[in-house]
Motif scaffolding. Sequence first.
Motif, PDB file in Angstrom:
ATOM      1  N   ASP A 160      24.141  32.945   6.974  1.00  0.00           N
ATOM      2  CA  ASP A 160      22.690  32.991   6.922  1.00  0.00           C
ATOM      3  C   ASP A 160      22.123  31.635   7.337  1.00  0.00           C
ATOM      4  OD1 ASP A 160      20.513  34.953   5.711  1.00  0.00           O
ATOM      5  OD2 ASP A 160      19.918  32.901   5.237  1.00  0.00           O
ATOM      6  N   ASP A 161      21.031  31.665   8.072  1.00  0.00           N
ATOM      7  CA  ASP A 161      20.436  30.414   8.542  1.00  0.00           C
ATOM      8  C   ASP A 161      20.005  29.521   7.385  1.00  0.00           C
ATOM      9  OD1 ASP A 161      20.291  30.632  11.562  1.00  0.00           O
ATOM     10  OD2 ASP A 161      19.361  32.521  11.002  1.00  0.00           O
ATOM     11  N   ALA A 162      19.583  30.134   6.275  1.00  0.00           N
ATOM     12  CA  ALA A 162      19.150  29.331   5.121  1.00  0.00           C
ATOM     13  C   ALA A 162      20.297  28.541   4.515  1.00  0.00           C
ATOM     14  CB  ALA A 162      18.525  30.236   4.065  1.00  0.00           C
ATOM     15  N   SER A 163      21.542  28.962   4.784  1.00  0.00           N
ATOM     16  CA  SER A 163      22.694  28.298   4.171  1.00  0.00           C
ATOM     17  C   SER A 163      22.951  26.915   4.742  1.00  0.00           C
ATOM     18  CB  SER A 163      23.952  29.162   4.330  1.00  0.00           C
ATOM     19  OG  SER A 163      24.367  29.209   5.690  1.00  0.00           O
ATOM     20  N   VAL A 164      22.222  26.524   5.780  1.00  0.00           N
ATOM     21  CA  VAL A 164      22.398  25.164   6.310  1.00  0.00           C
ATOM     22  C   VAL A 164      21.798  24.134   5.358  1.00  0.00           C
ATOM     23  CG1 VAL A 164      22.357  26.031   8.674  1.00  0.00           C
ATOM     24  CG2 VAL A 164      20.251  25.116   7.672  1.00  0.00           C
ATOM     25  N   LEU A 165      20.939  24.565   4.454  1.00  0.00           N
ATOM     26  CA  LEU A 165      20.353  23.637   3.487  1.00  0.00           C
ATOM     27  C   LEU A 165      21.397  23.219   2.453  1.00  0.00           C
ATOM     28  CD1 LEU A 165      16.929  25.418   2.887  1.00  0.00           C
ATOM     29  CD2 LEU A 165      17.394  23.456   4.375  1.00  0.00           C
ATOM     30  N   HIS A 166      21.331  21.986   2.010  1.00  0.00           N
ATOM     31  CA  HIS A 166      22.245  21.481   0.992  1.00  0.00           C
ATOM     32  C   HIS A 166      21.622  21.738  -0.381  1.00  0.00           C
ATOM     33  CE1 HIS A 166      23.765  18.474   4.271  1.00  0.00           C
ATOM     34  NE2 HIS A 166      24.150  19.707   4.491  1.00  0.00           N
ATOM     35  N   ASN A 167      21.649  22.978  -0.783  1.00  0.00           N
ATOM     36  CA  ASN A 167      20.995  23.371  -2.039  1.00  0.00           C
ATOM     37  C   ASN A 167      21.756  22.858  -3.250  1.00  0.00           C
ATOM     38  OD1 ASN A 167      22.907  25.424  -0.999  1.00  0.00           O
ATOM     39  ND2 ASN A 167      22.517  26.448  -2.949  1.00  0.00           N
ATOM     40  N   GLN A 168      21.011  22.398  -4.236  1.00  0.00           N
ATOM     41  CA  GLN A 168      21.615  21.948  -5.483  1.00  0.00           C
ATOM     42  C   GLN A 168      21.754  23.092  -6.491  1.00  0.00           C
ATOM     43  OE1 GLN A 168      19.753  18.415  -7.082  1.00  0.00           O
ATOM     44  NE2 GLN A 168      19.442  17.522  -5.066  1.00  0.00           N
ATOM     45  N   TRP A 169      21.035  24.177  -6.246  1.00  0.00           N
ATOM     46  CA  TRP A 169      21.010  25.299  -7.175  1.00  0.00           C
ATOM     47  C   TRP A 169      21.268  26.592  -6.405  1.00  0.00           C
ATOM     48  CZ3 TRP A 169      19.976  23.366 -12.059  1.00  0.00           C
ATOM     49  CH2 TRP A 169      19.410  22.092 -12.089  1.00  0.00           C
ATOM     50  N   SER A 170      22.146  27.434  -6.935  1.00  0.00           N
ATOM     51  CA  SER A 170      22.434  28.736  -6.337  1.00  0.00           C
ATOM     52  C   SER A 170      22.101  29.829  -7.338  1.00  0.00           C
ATOM     53  CB  SER A 170      23.917  28.848  -5.946  1.00  0.00           C
ATOM     54  OG  SER A 170      24.234  27.922  -4.932  1.00  0.00           O
ATOM     55  N   VAL A 171      21.397  30.852  -6.890  1.00  0.00           N
ATOM     56  CA  VAL A 171      21.055  31.988  -7.734  1.00  0.00           C
ATOM     57  C   VAL A 171      21.511  33.256  -7.024  1.00  0.00           C
ATOM     58  CG1 VAL A 171      19.210  33.219  -8.920  1.00  0.00           C
ATOM     59  CG2 VAL A 171      19.035  30.738  -8.591  1.00  0.00           C
ATOM     60  N   LEU A 172      22.288  34.067  -7.718  1.00  0.00           N
ATOM     61  CA  LEU A 172      22.817  35.300  -7.136  1.00  0.00           C
ATOM     62  C   LEU A 172      22.327  36.502  -7.929  1.00  0.00           C
ATOM     63  CD1 LEU A 172      26.303  33.847  -6.394  1.00  0.00           C
ATOM     64  CD2 LEU A 172      24.883  34.940  -4.672  1.00  0.00           C
ATOM     65  N   THR A 173      21.472  37.300  -7.299  1.00  0.00           N
ATOM     66  CA  THR A 173      20.995  38.539  -7.903  1.00  0.00           C
ATOM     67  C   THR A 173      22.101  39.592  -7.786  1.00  0.00           C
ATOM     68  OG1 THR A 173      20.052  39.424  -5.851  1.00  0.00           O
ATOM     69  CG2 THR A 173      18.672  37.908  -7.133  1.00  0.00           C
ATOM     70  N   PRO A 174      21.925  40.786  -8.374  1.00  0.00           N
ATOM     71  CA  PRO A 174      22.977  41.803  -8.291  1.00  0.00           C
ATOM     72  C   PRO A 174      23.420  42.072  -6.860  1.00  0.00           C
ATOM     73  CG  PRO A 174      21.350  42.460  -9.908  1.00  0.00           C
ATOM     74  CD  PRO A 174      20.817  41.219  -9.248  1.00  0.00           C
ATOM     75  N   ILE A 175      24.727  42.137  -6.664  1.00  0.00           N
ATOM     76  CA  ILE A 175      25.323  42.367  -5.344  1.00  0.00           C
ATOM     77  C   ILE A 175      25.879  43.782  -5.290  1.00  0.00           C
ATOM     78  CG2 ILE A 175      27.168  41.663  -3.767  1.00  0.00           C
ATOM     79  CD1 ILE A 175      26.832  38.811  -4.868  1.00  0.00           C
ATOM     80  N   MET A 176      25.511  44.508  -4.241  1.00  0.00           N
ATOM     81  CA  MET A 176      25.903  45.908  -4.086  1.00  0.00           C
ATOM     82  C   MET A 176      26.594  46.106  -2.740  1.00  0.00           C
ATOM     83  SD  MET A 176      22.161  47.431  -5.076  1.00  0.00           S
ATOM     84  CE  MET A 176      21.183  46.700  -6.404  1.00  0.00           C
ATOM     85  N   GLU A 177      27.136  47.298  -2.528  1.00  0.00           N
ATOM     86  CA  GLU A 177      27.701  47.652  -1.228  1.00  0.00           C
ATOM     87  C   GLU A 177      26.560  47.980  -0.272  1.00  0.00           C
ATOM     88  OE1 GLU A 177      30.868  50.399  -0.827  1.00  0.00           O
ATOM     89  OE2 GLU A 177      31.991  49.622  -2.542  1.00  0.00           O
ATOM     90  N   GLU A 178      26.242  47.054   0.595  1.00  0.00           N
ATOM     91  CA  GLU A 178      25.172  47.235   1.583  1.00  0.00           C
ATOM     92  C   GLU A 178      25.463  46.315   2.751  1.00  0.00           C
ATOM     93  OE1 GLU A 178      22.050  44.769   1.352  1.00  0.00           O
ATOM     94  OE2 GLU A 178      23.408  43.376   0.376  1.00  0.00           O
ATOM     95  N   HIS A 179      24.885  46.663   3.912  1.00  0.00           N
ATOM     96  CA  HIS A 179      25.151  45.912   5.141  1.00  0.00           C
ATOM     97  C   HIS A 179      26.660  45.818   5.396  1.00  0.00           C
ATOM     98  CE1 HIS A 179      20.978  44.809   5.592  1.00  0.00           C
ATOM     99  NE2 HIS A 179      20.948  44.198   4.432  1.00  0.00           N
TER     100      HIS A 179
END
Length: 445
Positions: free
Chosen positions: A162-181
């Motif tokens: 993902d293009d947003a992943s180029v940022l050096h984020n200090q915080w990661s938040v993961l919402t529910p992950i499902m079978e999609e895409h």
Amino acid sequence: MDSYEAIKFVYQSYVDSKPYLTTDADIHRRHPRYTRELITRLGLSLSEPPTALIAGSKGKGSTSTLLACLLEHAGRHVGLFTGPHLVDFCERIRVNGIKIDEENFVRLIQNLMPVANEITQAMPRDHYLGPVGTTLAVALQWYQEQQTDFNVVECGRGGVSDDASVLHNQWSVLTPIMEEHVRELGPTLLDIAANKAGIVRPGQKLCVTCQQHTQVSTLLRSLCRHFAVPLKQEGADFTVEALQSDLSGSRFYYRSQAREAEFKLPLVGRFQIINAALALATAEEILPGTTDDELQAGLDAARWPGRCELVPGRPPVLLDGAINAQSAQYVAAVLQELAPPLHLVTGVPADKDWRGVLSVLAPLAASVTVTTATNPHLEFPAREEVLATAEGLNGKCEYVQDPEAALDRALAAAQTGTVVIVGTQSLVRDAKVFLSNKNTGEGSR
């Protein structure tokens, strides 16, 4: 240059490369390094101000908005980046809840165009500068000018690519992950989870997550342990209990090491309680000492149109962007609160779980209208196939390809009851514009 030309430029690199793309897999198809080059050549920072990235399958936008509201009402100056937009492209870029105006959006596109053109001219013809990456570069310019001191950034469908992943984020938040895409991220749930969890990297302050499949939880624990990133999980480190949920919003009880408190939420849908809990769990770590009243003020200010949004009128209309069976189950719970009969209008792209959405919602409706959306980049299932599936679930079905005609017919049919519009965000956007124009027209007569 006007806003139409500016938005056209955002997508131009992708459009030019499309005839030469030979794979659907994001890991081979998408190249965030071009976004990184664009951002750095513009003199923008990848690490400042501090940033939280939000990834997952459902609830990313709501969680991002809730977190931004919480931080803003606790005294931060917050940049918020989300996507897709609902009606106006500028909705994707906000500072303290206010979207960038068209004049500044166009100006910042013009500022990055020379660098972006140099990058695209040097790349192979089957590579492209991602539209999200170009938009993110606009956002970072705007946030720098507005002097934000914290940014909240919603990822797209993945994480690693993902293009947003180029940022050096200090915080990661993961919402529910499902079978999609599955074509782009799959083929298995673990493949999808590993891709989305690509936003978790060494040196981060915290990863926050909730309600995950057992396999996904195991993966996240292992990943955070490997990278020495603290992990804050619902059930182990914070809990949430729904106390009430109806068309006025929700009440819930939240408990963590920092607090035990009851909160109210104006967003409709029991699933929004989970999103709020994720945002709370993150906000209280970013700003230790934040009071319950400050957090409640942030929740009170939260608005997220098009997600279980009830538009009052005769008939009332419910809008939601569910594109899989699990999300449709959340909508089904809300439908119990609505006045029957329910008239369902749905349009889900062919590469999403349109069968799952129909299987959950079609049996609950008095009538079903299957349609598409005006977005030219989306492909919808064949008329015969989708109509046959719908008719097997509900005896009163029709297919109306034009979304405006489909909406008009559903509104006309709903002399009593409620119109329920569920599907891709592009259909929700079409519905919002249609309803706005219809109300404006009626008001002028």
